[in-house]
Design a protein around this motif. Structure first.
Motif, PDB file in Angstrom:
ATOM      1  N   ASP A 122       2.618  14.133 -24.936  1.00 42.59           N
ATOM      2  CA  ASP A 122       2.352  16.021 -25.276  1.00 42.59           C
ATOM      3  C   ASP A 122       1.291  16.272 -25.101  1.00 42.59           C
ATOM      4  O   ASP A 122       0.719  17.473 -25.481  1.00 42.59           O
ATOM      5  N   HIS A 123       1.023  15.735 -23.861  1.00 40.49           N
ATOM      6  CA  HIS A 123      -0.753  16.265 -23.326  1.00 40.49           C
ATOM      7  C   HIS A 123      -1.797  16.303 -24.634  1.00 40.49           C
ATOM      8  O   HIS A 123      -3.209  17.313 -24.177  1.00 40.49           O
ATOM      9  N   ARG A 124      -1.674  15.233 -25.558  1.00 42.04           N
ATOM     10  CA  ARG A 124      -2.061  15.340 -27.245  1.00 42.04           C
ATOM     11  C   ARG A 124      -3.052  14.410 -27.414  1.00 42.04           C
ATOM     12  O   ARG A 124      -4.066  14.318 -27.603  1.00 42.04           O
ATOM     13  N   THR A 125      -1.915  13.595 -27.237  1.00 46.29           N
ATOM     14  CA  THR A 125      -2.875  11.963 -27.495  1.00 46.29           C
ATOM     15  C   THR A 125      -2.433  11.392 -26.934  1.00 46.29           C
ATOM     16  O   THR A 125      -1.778  10.969 -25.758  1.00 46.29           O
ATOM     17  N   ASP A 139     -10.303  -0.995 -27.221  1.00 45.87           N
ATOM     18  CA  ASP A 139      -9.312   0.097 -27.374  1.00 45.87           C
ATOM     19  C   ASP A 139      -9.593   1.418 -28.681  1.00 45.87           C
ATOM     20  O   ASP A 139      -9.935   1.532 -29.064  1.00 45.87           O
ATOM     21  N   LEU A 140      -9.240   2.567 -27.721  1.00 46.15           N
ATOM     22  CA  LEU A 140      -9.222   3.655 -28.858  1.00 46.15           C
ATOM     23  C   LEU A 140      -7.845   4.586 -28.232  1.00 46.15           C
ATOM     24  O   LEU A 140      -7.199   4.569 -27.911  1.00 46.15           O
ATOM     25  N   ILE A 141      -8.225   5.685 -29.346  1.00 48.13           N
ATOM     26  CA  ILE A 141      -7.117   6.616 -29.240  1.00 48.13           C
ATOM     27  C   ILE A 141      -7.634   7.961 -28.939  1.00 48.13           C
ATOM     28  O   ILE A 141      -8.786   8.291 -30.205  1.00 48.13           O
ATOM     29  N   GLN A 142      -7.567   8.419 -28.220  1.00 46.71           N
ATOM     30  CA  GLN A 142      -7.837  10.410 -27.515  1.00 46.71           C
ATOM     31  C   GLN A 142      -7.011  11.049 -28.369  1.00 46.71           C
ATOM     32  O   GLN A 142      -6.191  10.830 -27.702  1.00 46.71           O
ATOM     33  N   MET A 143      -7.916  11.860 -28.394  1.00 51.36           N
ATOM     34  CA  MET A 143      -7.072  13.488 -29.317  1.00 51.36           C
ATOM     35  C   MET A 143      -7.539  14.505 -28.989  1.00 51.36           C
ATOM     36  O   MET A 143      -8.456  14.872 -29.431  1.00 51.36           O
ATOM     37  N   ASP A 144      -6.283  15.533 -28.413  1.00 50.59           N
ATOM     38  CA  ASP A 144      -7.209  16.445 -27.761  1.00 50.59           C
ATOM     39  C   ASP A 144      -6.314  17.472 -29.408  1.00 50.59           C
ATOM     40  O   ASP A 144      -5.684  17.711 -29.610  1.00 50.59           O
ATOM     41  N   GLN A 216     -11.783  21.748 -21.654  1.00 50.28           N
ATOM     42  CA  GLN A 216     -12.194  22.069 -23.153  1.00 50.28           C
ATOM     43  C   GLN A 216     -10.410  20.552 -23.420  1.00 50.28           C
ATOM     44  O   GLN A 216      -9.984  21.488 -23.212  1.00 50.28           O
ATOM     45  N   GLY A 217     -10.822  20.061 -24.208  1.00 46.80           N
ATOM     46  CA  GLY A 217      -9.925  18.412 -23.926  1.00 46.80           C
ATOM     47  C   GLY A 217      -9.946  17.269 -22.861  1.00 46.80           C
ATOM     48  O   GLY A 217     -10.727  17.643 -21.955  1.00 46.80           O
ATOM     49  N   ARG A 218      -9.373  16.558 -23.175  1.00 46.78           N
ATOM     50  CA  ARG A 218      -9.222  16.209 -21.754  1.00 46.78           C
ATOM     51  C   ARG A 218      -7.891  15.125 -21.990  1.00 46.78           C
ATOM     52  O   ARG A 218      -7.667  15.244 -20.575  1.00 46.78           O
ATOM     53  N   VAL A 219      -6.949  14.740 -22.745  1.00 47.42           N
ATOM     54  CA  VAL A 219      -5.962  14.192 -22.532  1.00 47.42           C
ATOM     55  C   VAL A 219      -4.718  15.941 -21.726  1.00 47.42           C
ATOM     56  O   VAL A 219      -3.832  14.947 -20.344  1.00 47.42           O
TER      57      VAL A 219
END
Length: 873
Positions: A122-125, A139-144, A216-219
Motif C-alpha cells: 500500500d506504499h504506507r506500511t 522489529d518495528l513497523i514503519q508508517m507513512d 517525504q516518507g519512506r515506505v
C-alpha cells in the motif's frame, strides 16, 4: 459521481501540477526453498545459501548520499509455505573495527542490518526485522501517514534470528513466519522491499534501494520483492497466558486496619492473544492484563492549571498505537492512559476513618481489530471495559464501601482510505466512553462522552508538497453537576469575568464543541521547507474522557520556513536552520500573544552536534493563570536554549543542555540545566547518569483565590523553586535474550513564596497598575502552620487567609528487572520496584539535607515474578 471518485480525480489532477524524477525501483525475486530448511544459527553453512540468488550493490544514504557503500553487503531471500528465510553477509575490510554489542531487544546498538516488507503493498506500511552484529533482535513497523513518517518499535513479532562473526564479515540469518505479516490472498505477490546496513564507526547507512534523506516518507520509496507464489493463507492464532505473583512491603501503621502488617500479597492470571480474521485483519485481545514489569512514571511537581501528560508504557496499548493516532493541534482524541486510570472519586474521611483503594482501575478486558482491505481501506478499532472499583472505609464502629470509579467502557474506531498509491487519503475517527453511574456522589462524572473527526491529505510532486485538513467535534452528557464541573474546569473556565462569549449555564446536561486544523507546506525533496498552519478549538470542545486536552477557546496561526542540508560539507556532516512565527487569539477575536523563534542544528564532521534556539513572546495574555479569573497580561519573555551532544560512536558519550528564560522587566528568571553521561563499559554492559537542575523564579505564580463580599482577590506571589533530579540507568546483557536492567530517579523540589500581590487590573498597559503589592504590615504568618493572614485595610480585622503555599517534595522511584526470553515469544520477569515519597511545608531547597531526608523515608517495595508462554495454534 461518487464522492470517492471525485476526490480521487481531484488528487490525480493536483499530482500533475508538479513533477519530480523518482529513483528507479530495484527488484529482487525470492526463490522457493527446495532443499532442507536452514538451521538458524547465523553461520550460513546450509546448502540452501550456496549458489545463485545473492544480490548486493548497496548505495549510501549517509554520510555520502548516492555513493556506493564503503563495505560490500549482499543478501538472499528464500521461502516455503510457512516461512521467509533471509541471509545477509556484511563484509568488512577492517574486521577488528566492527562494532559488536549485545543489547536488549529493539535497541539499536553497534553494527546492524535488516529488511522491511511492505506486504500490503500500500506504499504506507512496512514490517521490519533487524539484527545487530551482537545478535539483538529489532522489529518495528514503519508508517507513512500523510506528511509524516513514524516507526513503532513496540510491535513485537515472533521470529528467529541469529548472527555470527567471521574473519572478514559478520552474517545474519532470519526465519520469519508468514503469519507475522499481513498480505492479501493472491497466487503471486508483489511486495515493497527495503534492505539496509548500518556501520557504526562510519555513521554509514547503505541501502538496496536508495531512499534519499530528504524524502517525504519512506515506505513508498521501497524497492520491489517478487517471486512469492502459491503460499497458503497463514493461520494466525497466537495465545500468551501469564501467571503473576507479588508481595508488597510498606510502612506498617498499627492504627490503620489496612496497613497493620505492612505487607500485602498479590497474584494474577491473564491472557493475551492474537487471532487472524478473514482477509488481512487481526484481533488482538487481553483479559485481566498485568503491567507489573513496566517502569514507573517520572516524578513531577505541577504548578500549572494543566493536567500532567504521561507517556504510555503498557505494551498492549503501545503496540500499533500510531494506527489510532488522531490529534487536533497536538491534542489527541485517544490518550490510552485514560483506560486503567487512577480512580476519580475520593471520599471525605473523618479523623477515625481509614480507606483502602486500588492504585489503578482494573482493566477487565481490551481488544483491538486492525487491518486493510485490497481496496485501500484501513480499519482499526479498540474496545475496553474497566471494573467498578471500590474504596473500603473502616472506623472503630463501622465498615462500608463506596464506588471510587464506575464500571466503564471505552471505544475507539479509525477508518482511512488511500488513493493514488498512498499519496492521498481521507479518514475518520470516533471515540465513545460510557460510565455506569448509579450513586449520587459520582454525578460529577459524565455518563457518556463522544468525539469524532475527519481528516484528509493531498500530496503531489513525489510527496514534496502537501495539504492536510482535520475537523473534530465532541459531545458530553451527564448530570448538571458534571457539566458545571466541565464548564468551570481549567480546560474551559467559562466563569471568566472578562469573557463575554462564554458563561456557566447550571441547567445544562450536555456540552458540545468543535475544532480543526489546516496545514499546507513543502516537506522534503529539496533543501527549502515551509509550512503554514491554522488551528482552532472552540470553547465547548471536550476530549478528556478518552483524549487529552489542555485548553480550549483558542485560535492559532503558525508559519515556519526551514533550510535543511544533508550533504557533507567542509565542516558539517549536516545542518539546518528555521524561522518560525505564531499568533494566538480566542474565539472573541482577542489577541492573546505572538511568538517568534529562530532554530539551528549542526552536526560536525566528527559527529558532535549542536542545536539551539532563541524565542521571544510578546503581548502575553494568559487566560488560565487566575484559575477562572480574568485574563492576565504578563511581561514579554525571551528563551535561549543550547544542546550539545558528543560523538555517539564512542564508548563515552556526553550531552549538555541549557535553557534560560528571562522576563524583560527582570521580575522573573528561569534556568534548566540538563546533562547526560553514557558509558559503554563493555560490549554487554552500559550505564548512564542524567542529572537535571531547574531554577524557577517566577513573580507571577498563582497562589490562591479567596471569596469575600465585595470582590474575589486573586493572589499571585514570587516563587523561588529549585528542583533537582537524576535519572540512573544500568544495563547488563548476558545474552540478547537475558538482561538485567536498573532504573532509578531521586527527585527533590522545593518552593518558597514571597512578595505577594493582589491582582486589581489584570490587563492594564502598565505593569504596576495590574496589582497591589501586599507589604509586611498587611501580612501575618502563622508560625505553626505557615498560613498567611491578610489585613489589607489594616483595620485589625482579617480580610482573608491564604493556606501556606510553600512546599518541599521528595520522591524516589526505581525498578530492577531481570528479563529472560526463554523461547521466542515467551518471557520470564523478576522485578523489584522500590519507591519512597513525602511532602512537607516551610522548607527551602537544601541539596544535602533534602537528599539525606529522601533516603530516610520509609520505603515501599514490591517484589514480582511474572511468566508468560507463547504458543500458536
Amino acid at each position: 459521481m461518487k464522492f470517492s471518485n471525485l476526490f480521487m480525480n481531484l488528487c490525480l489532477f493536483l499530482s500533475t501540477l508538479i513533477f519530480s524524477a523518482d529513483i528507479p525501483k530495484r527488484t529482487y525475486e525470492a526463490k522457493r526453498l527446495i532443499a532442507d530448511p536452514p538451521k538458524i544459527d547465523g553461520h550460513l553453512s546450509d546448502a540452501c545459501w550456496s549458489g545463485n540468488g545473492w544480490l548486493g550493490d548497496f548505495t549510501q544514504q549517509q554520510p555520502d548520499e548516492g555513493k556506493p557503500g564503503s563495505q560490500k553487503t549482499e543478501f538472499k531471500i528464500l521461502y516455503d509455505d510457512h516461512y521467509l528465510y533471509v541471509a545477509v553477509r556484511a563484509y568488512d575490510s577492517k574486521p577488528d573495527q566492527m562494532d559488536i554489542r549485545i543489547a536488549r531487544r529493539d535497541d539499536f546498538a553497534g553494527d546492524c542490518t535488516g529488511l522491511c516488507f511492505d506486504s500490503y503493498y500500500d506504499h504506507r506500511t512496512g514490517y521490519e526485522f533487524n539484527l545487530t552484529s551482537g545478535g539483538t533482535k529489532i522489529d518495528l513497523i514503519q508508517m507513512d501517514t500523510g506528511a509524516n513518517w513514524y516507526i513503532d518499535r513496540n510491535w513485537d513479532a515472533v521470529w528467529d534470528g541469529k548472527t555470527a562473526i567471521t574473519d572478514s564479515a559478520w552474517t545474519a540469518e532470519m526465519r520469519i513466519p508468514f503469519n507475522q505479516l499481513r498480505f492479501a490472498e493472491k497466487e503471486e505477490h508483489v511486495w515493497g522491499l527495503h534492505v539496509w546496513r548500518w556501520i557504526q564507526r562510519n555513521m554509514e547507512e547503505s541501502q538496496f534501494q536508495l531512499i534519499p534523506l530528504d524524502s517525504q516518507g519512506r515506505v513508498h520509496r521501497f524497492g520491489r520483492l517478487t517471486g512469492i507464489r502459491d503460499i497458503p493463507v497463514p493461520r494466525r492464532v497466537e495465545l500468551l497466558p501469564y501467571l503473576r505473583g507479588s508481595v508488597n512491603r510498606f510502612e506498617p501503621d498499627p492504627e490503620n486496619p489496612f496497613a497493620k502488617t505492612g505487607k500485602t500479597w498479590g497474584q494474577g492470571l491473564g491472557l493475551d492473544g492474537k487471532i487472524g480474521l478473514s482477509g488481512n485483519f487481526n484481533l488482538d485481545f487481553t483479559l485481566n492484563p498485568d503491567f507489573g514489569q513496566v517502569e514507573a512514571d517520572p516524578s513531577v511537581v505541577n504548578l500549572t492549571s494543566f493536567e500532567t501528560f504521561y507517556e504510555e508504557k503498557r505494551p498492549f496499548f503501545m503496540e500499533g498505537r500510531q494506527i489510532l493516532d488522531f490529534d487536533v493541534a497536538g491534542q489527541p482524541l485517544f490518550y490510552s492512559r485514560r483506560i486503567g486510570r487512577i480512580h476519580q472519586y475520593e471520599p471525605d474521611l473523618r479523623d477515625d476513618e481509614y480507606s483502602d483503594a486500588p492504585d489503578n482501575t482494573t482493566i477487565l478486558s481490551a481488544a483491538k481489530i486492525s487491518g486493510k482491505t485490497a481496496y485501500g481501506w484501513s480499519l482499526s478499532a479498540l474496545s475496553s471495559v474497566t471494573a467498578r472499583e471500590r474504596i473500603k472505609i473502616k472506623s472503630d464502629s463501622s465498615t462500608q464501601e463506596k464506588t471510587a470509579e464506575p464500571l466503564s467502557s471505552y471505544t475507539v474506531g479509525r477508518l482511512q482510505k488511500d488513493f493514488a498509491n498512498g499519496n492521498h487519503s481521507i479518514g475518520a475517527i470516533f471515540t465513545a466512553v460510557h460510565r455506569q453511574i448509579n450513586v449520587d456522589y459520582l454525578n460529577f462524572l459524565p455518563n457518556a462522552a463522544y468525539t469524532g473527526g475527519i481528516d484528509g491529505t493531498l500530496q503531489w510532486g513525489s510527496r514534496t508538497y502537501y495539504v492536510n485538513a482535520k475537523g473534530v467535534f465532541s459531545h458530553v452528557r451527564g448530570h448538571e453537576d458534571a457539566i458545571i464541573r466541565l464548564q468551570e474546569s481549567s480546560v474551559h473556565h467559562f466563569l471568566r469575568k472578562d469573557a463575554d462569549h462564554v458563561h456557566v449555564d447550571s441547567s445544562l446536561t450536555s456540552m458540545s464543541g468543535f475544532g480543526g486544523e489546516l496545514e499546507i507546506g513543502k516537506g522534503g525533496n529539496g533543501r527549502w521547507r515551509f509550512q503554514e498552519e491554522l488551528e482552532w478549538r472552540s470553547p465547548g470542545l471536550e476530549l478528556n474522557d478518552l483524549g487529552y486536552l489542555r485548553q480550549t477557546d483558542i485560535i492559532e496561526q503558525e508559519t515556519e520556513i526551514a533550510y535543511v542540508v544533508n550533504e557533507p560539507s567542509k565542516r558539517f556532516a549536516s545542518y539546518e536552520w528555521s524561522v518560525q512565527q505564531s499568533n494566538h487569539w480566542n474565539f472573541n477575536q482577542e489577541w492573546l500573544g505572538s511568538v517568534a523563534e529562530i532554530f539551528g542544528r549542526w552536526t560536525f564532521k566528527n559527529y558532535w552536534s549542536l542545536q539551539g534556539f532563541i524565542e521571544h513572546e510578546v503581548h502575553r495574555v494568559d487566560t488560565r493563570l487566575l484559575r477562572g479569573g480574568p485574563g492576565m497580561r504578563l511581561p514579554e519573555i525571551t528563551y535561549l536554549h543550547y544542546h550539545l551532544n558528543s560523538d555517539s560512536r564512542k564508548r563515552y558519550q556526553y550531552s549538555l543542555a541549557l535553557t534560560h528564560g528571562f522576563v524583560n522587566d527582570k521580575t522573573s528568571n528561569y534556568w534548566t540545566a540538563w546533562g547526560d553521561v553514557y558509558v559503554r563499559a563493555s560490549d554487554n554492559l552500559d550505564f548512564s547518569v542524567s542529572p537535571q537542575y531547574i531554577v524557577n523564579q517566577d513573580a507571577w505564580q498563582y497562589v490562591d483565590v479567596e471569596s469575600r463580599t465585595d470582590t474575589e482577590p486573586y493572589i499571585l506571589g514570587y516563587i523561588d523553586q529549585k528542583t533537582f533530579q537524576v535519572t540512573l540507568r544500568f544495563n547488563y546483557y548476558v545474552t540478547p535474550d537475558l538482561s538485567l536492567q536498573y532504573y532509578g530517579q531521586p527527585f527533590v523540589s522545593a518552593g518558597h513564596f514571597s512578595d505577594f500581590k493582589r491582582i486589581t487590573n489584570s490587563r492594564a498597559s502598565e505593569l504596576k497598575e495590574r496589582y497591589i503589592a501586599l507589604n509586611d504590615d498587611q501580612i501575618r504568618v502563622d508560625p505553626e502552620t505557615g498560613d498567611i493572614h491578610v489585613d489589607e485595610d489594616m483595620d485589625l480585622d482579617e480580610d482573608y487567609e491564604i493556606e501556606n503555599p510553600d512546599f518541599n517534595f521528595r520522591e524516589f522511584h526505581s525498578n530492577l528487572v531481570l528479563r529472560w526470553e526463554y523461547r521466542p515469544g515467551s518471557t520470564l520477569y523478576l522485578v523489584w520496584t522500590h519507591g519512597r515519597s513525602r511532602s512537607v511545608t516551610n522548607s527551602r531547597f537544601h541539596f544535602k539535607r533534602d537528599i539525606h531526608k529522601l533516603f530516610s523515608i520509609y520505603p515501599n517495595n514490591v517484589f514480582l515474578m511474572k511468566i508468560n508462554y507463547w504458543f500458536s495454534l
